[in-house]
Design a protein around this motif. Sequence first.
Motif, PDB file in Angstrom:
ATOM      1  N   THR A 121      -8.374   3.302  -5.586  1.00  0.00           N
ATOM      2  CA  THR A 121      -9.649   2.669  -5.283  1.00  0.00           C
ATOM      3  C   THR A 121     -10.803   3.458  -5.895  1.00  0.00           C
ATOM      4  O   THR A 121     -10.645   4.614  -6.304  1.00  0.00           O
ATOM      5  CB  THR A 121      -9.876   2.576  -3.762  1.00  0.00           C
ATOM      6  OG1 THR A 121     -10.139   3.887  -3.251  1.00  0.00           O
ATOM      7  CG2 THR A 121      -8.659   1.983  -3.056  1.00  0.00           C
ATOM      8  N   TRP A 178     -13.510  -3.123  -2.626  1.00  0.00           N
ATOM      9  CA  TRP A 178     -13.749  -4.435  -2.028  1.00  0.00           C
ATOM     10  C   TRP A 178     -15.196  -4.885  -2.231  1.00  0.00           C
ATOM     11  O   TRP A 178     -15.452  -6.085  -2.411  1.00  0.00           O
ATOM     12  CB  TRP A 178     -13.367  -4.430  -0.547  1.00  0.00           C
ATOM     13  CG  TRP A 178     -14.216  -3.574   0.351  1.00  0.00           C
ATOM     14  CD1 TRP A 178     -14.028  -2.261   0.656  1.00  0.00           C
ATOM     15  CD2 TRP A 178     -15.390  -3.987   1.064  1.00  0.00           C
ATOM     16  NE1 TRP A 178     -15.003  -1.817   1.508  1.00  0.00           N
ATOM     17  CE2 TRP A 178     -15.856  -2.855   1.783  1.00  0.00           C
ATOM     18  CE3 TRP A 178     -16.090  -5.181   1.174  1.00  0.00           C
ATOM     19  CZ2 TRP A 178     -16.994  -2.889   2.589  1.00  0.00           C
ATOM     20  CZ3 TRP A 178     -17.222  -5.224   1.973  1.00  0.00           C
ATOM     21  CH2 TRP A 178     -17.663  -4.090   2.679  1.00  0.00           C
ATOM     22  N   LEU A 228      -3.968  -3.163  -8.432  1.00  0.00           N
ATOM     23  CA  LEU A 228      -5.369  -2.878  -8.140  1.00  0.00           C
ATOM     24  C   LEU A 228      -5.668  -1.468  -8.630  1.00  0.00           C
ATOM     25  O   LEU A 228      -5.143  -0.488  -8.099  1.00  0.00           O
ATOM     26  CB  LEU A 228      -5.643  -2.992  -6.637  1.00  0.00           C
ATOM     27  CG  LEU A 228      -5.242  -4.317  -5.974  1.00  0.00           C
ATOM     28  CD1 LEU A 228      -5.709  -4.337  -4.517  1.00  0.00           C
ATOM     29  CD2 LEU A 228      -5.781  -5.513  -6.732  1.00  0.00           C
ATOM     30  N   THR A 274       1.672  -7.526  -5.079  1.00  0.00           N
ATOM     31  CA  THR A 274       0.458  -6.795  -5.431  1.00  0.00           C
ATOM     32  C   THR A 274       0.561  -5.355  -4.977  1.00  0.00           C
ATOM     33  O   THR A 274       0.824  -5.075  -3.802  1.00  0.00           O
ATOM     34  CB  THR A 274      -0.782  -7.446  -4.785  1.00  0.00           C
ATOM     35  OG1 THR A 274      -0.942  -8.770  -5.299  1.00  0.00           O
ATOM     36  CG2 THR A 274      -2.035  -6.639  -5.101  1.00  0.00           C
ATOM     37  N   TYR A 304     -10.162  -0.189  -7.946  1.00  0.00           N
ATOM     38  CA  TYR A 304     -10.580  -1.374  -7.188  1.00  0.00           C
ATOM     39  C   TYR A 304     -11.467  -0.965  -6.012  1.00  0.00           C
ATOM     40  O   TYR A 304     -11.257   0.076  -5.383  1.00  0.00           O
ATOM     41  CB  TYR A 304      -9.341  -2.112  -6.655  1.00  0.00           C
ATOM     42  CG  TYR A 304      -9.684  -3.270  -5.743  1.00  0.00           C
ATOM     43  CD1 TYR A 304      -9.961  -4.527  -6.276  1.00  0.00           C
ATOM     44  CD2 TYR A 304      -9.738  -3.106  -4.354  1.00  0.00           C
ATOM     45  CE1 TYR A 304     -10.288  -5.588  -5.442  1.00  0.00           C
ATOM     46  CE2 TYR A 304     -10.058  -4.166  -3.522  1.00  0.00           C
ATOM     47  CZ  TYR A 304     -10.335  -5.400  -4.076  1.00  0.00           C
ATOM     48  OH  TYR A 304     -10.663  -6.446  -3.253  1.00  0.00           O
ATOM     49  N   ARG A 356       2.566  -1.256   4.411  1.00  0.00           N
ATOM     50  CA  ARG A 356       1.962   0.039   4.094  1.00  0.00           C
ATOM     51  C   ARG A 356       2.927   1.158   4.439  1.00  0.00           C
ATOM     52  O   ARG A 356       3.354   1.280   5.582  1.00  0.00           O
ATOM     53  CB  ARG A 356       0.647   0.241   4.847  1.00  0.00           C
ATOM     54  CG  ARG A 356       0.018   1.598   4.551  1.00  0.00           C
ATOM     55  CD  ARG A 356      -1.405   1.721   5.037  1.00  0.00           C
ATOM     56  NE  ARG A 356      -1.975   2.983   4.545  1.00  0.00           N
ATOM     57  CZ  ARG A 356      -3.250   3.189   4.283  1.00  0.00           C
ATOM     58  NH1 ARG A 356      -4.127   2.213   4.467  1.00  0.00           N
ATOM     59  NH2 ARG A 356      -3.686   4.362   3.822  1.00  0.00           N
ATOM     60  N   TYR A 374      -1.310  -1.608  -4.563  1.00  0.00           N
ATOM     61  CA  TYR A 374      -2.578  -0.887  -4.493  1.00  0.00           C
ATOM     62  C   TYR A 374      -2.422   0.375  -5.331  1.00  0.00           C
ATOM     63  O   TYR A 374      -1.691   1.295  -4.953  1.00  0.00           O
ATOM     64  CB  TYR A 374      -2.858  -0.513  -3.037  1.00  0.00           C
ATOM     65  CG  TYR A 374      -4.309  -0.582  -2.621  1.00  0.00           C
ATOM     66  CD1 TYR A 374      -5.322  -0.856  -3.531  1.00  0.00           C
ATOM     67  CD2 TYR A 374      -4.664  -0.361  -1.298  1.00  0.00           C
ATOM     68  CE1 TYR A 374      -6.648  -0.941  -3.137  1.00  0.00           C
ATOM     69  CE2 TYR A 374      -5.996  -0.432  -0.883  1.00  0.00           C
ATOM     70  CZ  TYR A 374      -6.987  -0.722  -1.802  1.00  0.00           C
ATOM     71  OH  TYR A 374      -8.298  -0.792  -1.398  1.00  0.00           O
ATOM     72  N   PHE A 401      -8.097  -3.253   1.226  1.00  0.00           N
ATOM     73  CA  PHE A 401      -7.135  -3.970   0.394  1.00  0.00           C
ATOM     74  C   PHE A 401      -7.419  -5.475   0.403  1.00  0.00           C
ATOM     75  O   PHE A 401      -7.204  -6.150   1.402  1.00  0.00           O
ATOM     76  CB  PHE A 401      -5.723  -3.700   0.924  1.00  0.00           C
ATOM     77  CG  PHE A 401      -4.615  -4.346   0.128  1.00  0.00           C
ATOM     78  CD1 PHE A 401      -4.156  -3.766  -1.035  1.00  0.00           C
ATOM     79  CD2 PHE A 401      -4.021  -5.524   0.562  1.00  0.00           C
ATOM     80  CE1 PHE A 401      -3.131  -4.346  -1.760  1.00  0.00           C
ATOM     81  CE2 PHE A 401      -2.995  -6.098  -0.148  1.00  0.00           C
ATOM     82  CZ  PHE A 401      -2.549  -5.518  -1.316  1.00  0.00           C
ATOM     83  N   ILE A 438       0.876  -1.174   0.000  1.00  0.00           N
ATOM     84  CA  ILE A 438       0.000   0.000   0.000  1.00  0.00           C
ATOM     85  C   ILE A 438       0.915   1.226   0.000  1.00  0.00           C
ATOM     86  O   ILE A 438       1.477   1.594   1.042  1.00  0.00           O
ATOM     87  CB  ILE A 438      -0.936   0.000   1.222  1.00  0.00           C
ATOM     88  CG1 ILE A 438      -1.769  -1.293   1.251  1.00  0.00           C
ATOM     89  CG2 ILE A 438      -1.850   1.228   1.193  1.00  0.00           C
ATOM     90  CD1 ILE A 438      -2.668  -1.412   2.455  1.00  0.00           C
TER      91      ILE A 438
END
Length: 224
Positions: free
Chosen positions: A63, A134, A129, A58, A132, A173, A60, A183, A16
């Motif tokens: 979002t 959740w 992501l 992965t 993205y 993060r 981030y 996440f 993150i």
Amino acid sequence: MNRPKLKRIPRHIGVIPDGNRRWAVKNGLPKEAGYEKGLEPGLMLYEMCVELGIQELTFYGFTQDNTRRPSVQRQAFQKACVDAVNMLAHRDASLLVIGDYHSPLFPRELLPYTKRHTFGKDLIRINFLVNYGWKWDLSHAQKHFLSSANAPARGLLDSIASAEISRIDLIIRWGGRRRLSGFLPVQSIYADFYVVDELWPDFAPEHFYQALNWYETQDITLGG
């Protein structure tokens, strides 16, 4: 800090990369100027993971909630995500972008990567992501089970939008915040969570090595 000798490394790391806007303000720049400063750290982290033999990574990107920010900031982090994927394309990795690609807020340039693309020696799986959410992720399973024709064929965990992303061992993060911010809730269920107080554009290799040293001290039981 020199590369540590590690007896156990996480198979899959989630990142993150927070603090881009705060970094920009701290350095007298407009908030949107901080996103491009996060590109080089991402490339450095990729190279370190390949060297260590990390199997999956992965990032981030942004979002669905982030898209409510001012348009100049939104355009800046959309561009940063496109640039990040392009920087890693054609290296020894397989790339997948996960996010609501039906939305106009999803960068059109990344549409080809909504199916995994493999390059070179395929030394690491990399997931981004992008746009993205959740709820968006989990809603795919709900839609699947509402369809009587498909329901018997696949289980719940195989029906979420991010089903191709494996369980995460360690989440790191940057930026000092102590929250997951939505996440990958399914894959993060047993992840250890390490916070770096420095802002993401101030990334340094020792941040990553400190996280890996900390991870070695954790008792990994997966609930057992």
